[in-house]
Write a protein that holds these residues in place. Sequence first.
Motif: not given
Length: 220
Positions: A188-193, A206-212, A195-201
Amino acid sequence: MLIMIANVLDANNLQSLRDNLGKTRYVDGRRTAGREARPVKRNEQVDRADPLLAVMQDLVVDRLLANPVFRMATRPHVVRPPLFSRYEPGMAYGSHVDDAIMGGMRTDVSVTIFLSEPDTYEGGELVIESAAGEQDVKLAAGDAVVYPTTALHRVAPVVSGERLAAVTWVRSLIRDADARELLFDLETARHALFDRLGKTPELDLLAKTQSNLLRRWAED
C-alpha cells in the motif's frame, strides 16, 4: 487484519446473482455447519446440487481475484467455492469460528460479500470479535469484508427484510496473519509513494524488500 473492499461486484454482477438466487433452491444452512456451530446456525443456503450454483460461484471468485485490494490483503493460493446464504426475519448465526480445514484445505482468511442493500433489511450485522472488542459490519451490496478465519464472529438476528450474502474462504500463500498485514502495508505504501513521486531508488529498495519478504514467507 480486517479490511472492507468496495465494489467487488458491480451492478450487473449483482443483478445476475439476484436473478439466479431467485430461481435456486434453498436448504437448511445447518447442513454445512460444524458440530459446535450447528446449534447456533439458523439460515438457509443454496442447495449444493442446484445447477445454478457453479455459475454464481465462478462469478464471485472471478471478481474477487480481479480485485487488487483482495489480492494484496489475502495473497490467495486457493479460494473456496462460495456459499450463498439467505436470512429472513428471526434468522441469525450465533458466535462461532469457521472450520480450520475445509475440503482438505487450510483456511486462513474468511470473506463475506454483501448482496442486499443495507436499507432493505434490519439487523443482520456481521459482528467480528477481537481483543479490542466487537465490530459490526453491514456494507453496501457488492462490497466485501475480509477477516481472519481465526476470529469468533456471528450474524445478528434479522428483524425485517432479507439478507443475502456470499461467504468464502482463502488459503493464503502467507500462512502467518502478521506477515500478511506487513506485506499489505508495504505494498500500500509503495503504491502511494509511486503515485506521488514516480519511480525512485528508494522505491526500488522497498520493492526489493517486499519481494524478498514474500519469497521468504510464501508457501506454494
